[in-house]
Design a protein around this motif. Structure first.
Motif, PDB file in Angstrom:
ATOM      1  N   THR A   1     115.680 -44.609  -9.855  1.00 31.79           N
ATOM      2  CA  THR A   1     114.828 -45.459 -10.676  1.00 31.79           C
ATOM      3  C   THR A   1     113.393 -45.427 -10.146  1.00 31.79           C
ATOM      4  O   THR A   1     113.141 -45.033  -9.002  1.00 31.79           O
TER       5      THR A   1
ATOM      6  N   ARG B   1     112.641 -49.901 -12.669  1.00 26.85           N
ATOM      7  CA  ARG B   1     113.330 -50.854 -11.808  1.00 26.85           C
ATOM      8  C   ARG B   1     112.693 -52.231 -11.951  1.00 26.85           C
ATOM      9  O   ARG B   1     111.475 -52.368 -12.041  1.00 26.85           O
TER      10      ARG B   1
ATOM     11  N   SER C   1     125.625 -48.173 -13.590  1.00 23.27           N
ATOM     12  CA  SER C   1     125.720 -48.740 -12.228  1.00 23.27           C
ATOM     13  C   SER C   1     126.850 -49.762 -12.135  1.00 23.27           C
ATOM     14  O   SER C   1     126.711 -50.826 -11.538  1.00 23.27           O
TER      15      SER C   1
ATOM     16  N   VAL D   1     117.692 -53.356 -14.340  1.00 25.81           N
ATOM     17  CA  VAL D   1     118.121 -52.446 -13.280  1.00 25.81           C
ATOM     18  C   VAL D   1     117.402 -52.838 -11.996  1.00 25.81           C
ATOM     19  O   VAL D   1     116.168 -52.895 -11.971  1.00 25.81           O
TER      20      VAL D   1
ATOM     21  N   PHE E   1     120.305 -45.057 -10.277  1.00 23.28           N
ATOM     22  CA  PHE E   1     120.895 -45.435 -11.555  1.00 23.28           C
ATOM     23  C   PHE E   1     121.914 -44.365 -11.935  1.00 23.28           C
ATOM     24  O   PHE E   1     121.579 -43.181 -12.053  1.00 23.28           O
TER      25      PHE E   1
END
Length: 780
Positions: free
Chosen positions: A389, A312, A339, A364, A369
């Protein structure tokens, strides 16, 4: 019957405890008796008596078989007492220690208000007297307790919300809620009495769970994979589901979720309705629903994330997806979304165990996710995978220069060894070169970082996140880029050059030349050579820039020159040069000046100044390292002949005249002496010297007044201004003296009458101290 059962259990517990204390090596569990402060007396279990006097406000009756709790709230808390089956047993090992607890009053709880919000981890109750009350929520081996503090009012009643364990099962029948009064305890070895002195059964402190409210039942993906003929829908709280319906398909609720069967081939989605167990509800805003309904996407092919959960908030994130070979025959017709955003296909490899697709998904930022593979022609979903994530591993990096320690910048003139202490259970970090900023190469001791020669300013180190568990074909793939949170300056590393070590080698960086009797010679450091006084201005210091290592960077050198005479420092001759040097082709020349007198000591010191802010970046403290030093003496004479004025304060004259007429002390003497003495290596006079001169003796009286030529030995100790014309010294003399002119004396008899005149001997021996002032002469 409940009270009798409770009393029987307490009696049996006490009996077993006493029996265990007599025959078992380890102590039995302690019994706890708790009652509200201000309550009535209660009987001890098993017809026991109290041994001794309990403290903390507790009292007992005349038979010591009934205990009364403290009368007020000031004594709330626990204390230890001893009970036994008889007075005789009080002093034996069969006596039992019990804990007495004075509690607050039992609260009044509305059973219909007991609501557990499981996903929120919160239990809500309403009633009276809830302040300080503890609630224990348990299910099997899991339990949690919390205290009602700062209780508020809700429609005239106390309202309390306490924290509970979110991992409890979502089944009201398996969850028990117990209320524990203020300062009270809970457990199987605890007997609780009410205000009237009656023991309470366990059910009296147990509250029924009126409602169990869930935040969600379905997982985040809301898909069902039926590629094997049936699919399983994973639920967050499968134990809360009583039954399931799936429309045209068949659904069965199990302990692990919902099994979906008999899904028609053209179906791409199915509705699912879950009926929850009694007293279990799903929160929908302010409303609470006993039925959960949603639509699930039907997946025909299973896909997996071989690269694991993506990081992330990392740059250039990529994921590696594996599909069954039968699902990926035409990958060009697939559309990938991560996503909700389109994912770019970077690479496709067909291996023995499946089809691997490398996808670039960018950055991300969400906790969940979800990757979806769908067909472009009809939009039907081929497969979905959803994972949580993970946070990037914290970067803890250090740069070190070999032999010099840690630095806080990226050097341009030499390699720095990089150490990364960030760890991750799934991946590893590898440094990435940044064009125009720095390069990276791998050596045996780890990665080496070096700034580009034309770079400058600041930059952050970048790292590739790699997954060792992926197939060999993707071993060098970067699945994310992590950027160090700090900016490091890019500049040359100033490493102290070996000034001192080279000074004793064949190619010294700094060397001293002086003109001696043999000509111009190199002066070795650490020695004290003598040069002729006429060559005192011939010394020069040569600094060879070409001998400074190219990767040493900037060098700061202090050249300190001082001159010391025999009598001390010469302040006007002190000179300091502050040099900033780098590798180059030129040679710097510094002439040495300041020696004005014979036997002056010229001291030259080349000091390397290491500024920590130059190469370690940890402050501005300076560390001075004396690198090389020389001492040159501007004279090589071994003797000195000089003249001085002598003032003997008291001399004593010895002669062979009759009746000792020429022998005696001489007051007030003055004269001029010449002195010849040897010199040590540093120019200091010898202690003993040959002396000769003219001395006026006995000047205080006319009788003893005489002019004499003296010669002999003298011991001299300089007091100040050594080797200067104004030198002062204290001396002791031993001379042979010849008196100029004729001197006579009168002979006397024993009565003191003058009997005649005699001529005194001009030769005598003179001994005594003096103070001399002056030093005018020459070196030999």
């Amino acid at each position: 019957m409940r009270f009798r059962a409770r009393g029987l259990r307490a009696t049996l517990l006490l009996f077993l405890s006493v029996l265990g204390s007599c025959f078992v090596a380890r102590p039995a569990s302690a019994l706890t008796l708790q009652a509200p402060s201000g309550g009535e007396a209660f009987s001890l279990p098993g017809d026991s008596i109290v041994c001794g006097v309990p403290g903390a406000g507790w009292s007992f009756d005349s038979l010591k078989k009934r205990l009364r709790p403290p009368p007020d709230a000031a004594h709330r808390g626990s204390t230890i007492a001893t009970i036994a089956l008889s007075y005789a047993a009080c002093g034996t090992s069969s006596a039992q220690a019990v804990t007495l607890v004075a509690t607050g009053p039992l609260p009044t709880v509305d059973p219909s208000s007991v609501t557990l919000f499981l996903d929120a981890g919160r239990l809500e109750v309403r009633g009276e007297g809830l302040e300080g009350v503890r609630f224990m929520v348990a299910a099997g081996t899991r339990s949690s307790t919390d205290v009602c503090l700062n209780v508020t009012k809700d429609k005239g009643r106390d309202f309390c919300a306490v924290n509970v364990d979110r991992s409890l099962p979502a089944d009201p029948l398996r969850i028990s809620v117990h209320v524990i009064p203020d300062h009270g305890k809970a457990g199987v070895d605890v007997i609780t009495y009410d205000k009237s002195g009656d023991s309470l059964p366990e059910e009296a402190t147990r509250l029924p769970l009126a409602r169990l409210v869930l935040g969600h039942v379905f997982g985040p993906s809301k898909t069902v994979d039926v590629s094997t003929g049936e699919g399983r829908v994973e639920l967050v709280h499968p134990e809360a589901v009583a039954s399931a319906e799936c429309g045209i398909a068949r659904c069965d609720a199990t302990d692990g979720g919902v099994i979906v069967k008999s899904v028609p081939v053209p179906t791409t989605s199915i509705p699912v309705k879950l009926k929850l167990r009694p007293r279990v509800f799903l929160a929908r805003g302010e409303a609470q629903d006993p039925v959960v309904a949603d639509t699930l996407t039907v997946l025909r092919c299973a896909i997996s994330l071989e690269s694991g959960a993506p990081l992330r908030n990392a740059d250039d994130t990529q994921v590696l997806v594996r599909l069954d070979p039968r699902c990926g025959k035409d990958t060009d017709s697939l559309r990938w979304t991560a996503s909700g955003e389109t994912a770019e296909v970077r690479r496709v490899e067909t291996l023995d165990d499946g089809l691997y697709v490398l996808l670039w998904v960018g950055r991300v930022v969400t906790d969940q996710f979800t990757l979806v593979a769908s067909r472009t022609e009809d939009g039907s979903v081929l497969g979905v995978v959803s994972v949580r994530t993970v946070e990037p591993p914290p970067l803890r990096t250090t740069l070190t220069l070999k032999g010099l320690g840690e630095i806080a910048f990226i050097p341009k003139n030499r390699d720095a060894v990089l150490s990364v202490s960030a760890t991750s259970s799934a991946g590893a970090l590898a440094p990435i070169a940044v064009p125009g900023a720095y390069t990276v190469k791998t050596e045996k001791d780890g990665p080496h970082i070096r700034g580009e020669p034309t770079s400058g300013g600041y930059t952050a180190l970048r790292f590739a996140y790699r997954i060792p568990s992926v197939p060999q074909e993707f071993a060098g793939t970067s699945f994310a880029t992590l950027v160090e949170p700090i900016q490091r300056p890019i500049r040359d590393a100033s490493v102290p050059a070996p000034i001192g070590a080279s000074s004793v080698g064949d190619k010294p960086i700094v060397e001293l030349f002086c003109k001696t009797k043999k000509g111009l010679e190199q002066i070795a450091p650490g020695t004290s050579p003598h040069i002729p006084f006429s060559s005192r201005d011939s010394c020069r210091l040569m600094i060879h820039r070409e001998r400074i290592p190219e990767d040493a960077g900037e060098q700061r050198l202090d050249i300190d020159i001082s001159v010391t005479t025999l009598s001390g420092e010469r302040p006007e001759a002190a000179v300091s040069h502050h040099l900033v040097l780098r590798h180059g082709d030129s040679t710097d020349l510094i002439w040495i000046r300041g020696a004005d007198a014979q036997f002056d000591h010229i001291k030259i010191r080349a000091t390397q100044v290491v500024d920590e802010s130059q190469y370690e970046g940890r402050g501005t403290a300076k560390l001075s390292l004396p690198s090389a030093q020389w001492t040159v003496v501007t004279e090589d004479a071994r003797f000195k002949f000089y003249a001085t004025a002598a003032i003997p304060t008291a001399l004593y004259r010895f002669s062979n005249d009759p009746q000792n007429l020429g022998t005696g002390p001489l007051a007030l003497n003055f004269g001029v002496l010449s002195r010849l003495t040897w010199l040590d290596h540093d120019g200091h006079e010898g202690l003993v010297g040959l002396e000769g001169g003219v001395m006026g003796m006995g000047l205080a009286t006319e009788k003893d007044r005489q002019m004499a030529i003296v010669a002999g030995l003298g011991v001299s100790v300089p007091l100040g201004n050594v080797n200067q014309p104004t030198q002062a010294a204290v001396n002791i003399h031993a001379w042979a003296a010849y008196t100029v002119g004729d001197h006579t004396g009168q002979l006397t008899d024993t009565a003191g009458n003058v009997t005649g005149t005699v001529k005194l001997n001009p030769w005598a021996f003179v001994f005594g101290p003096s103070i001399t002032i002056g030093n005018v002469g020459t070196f030999l």
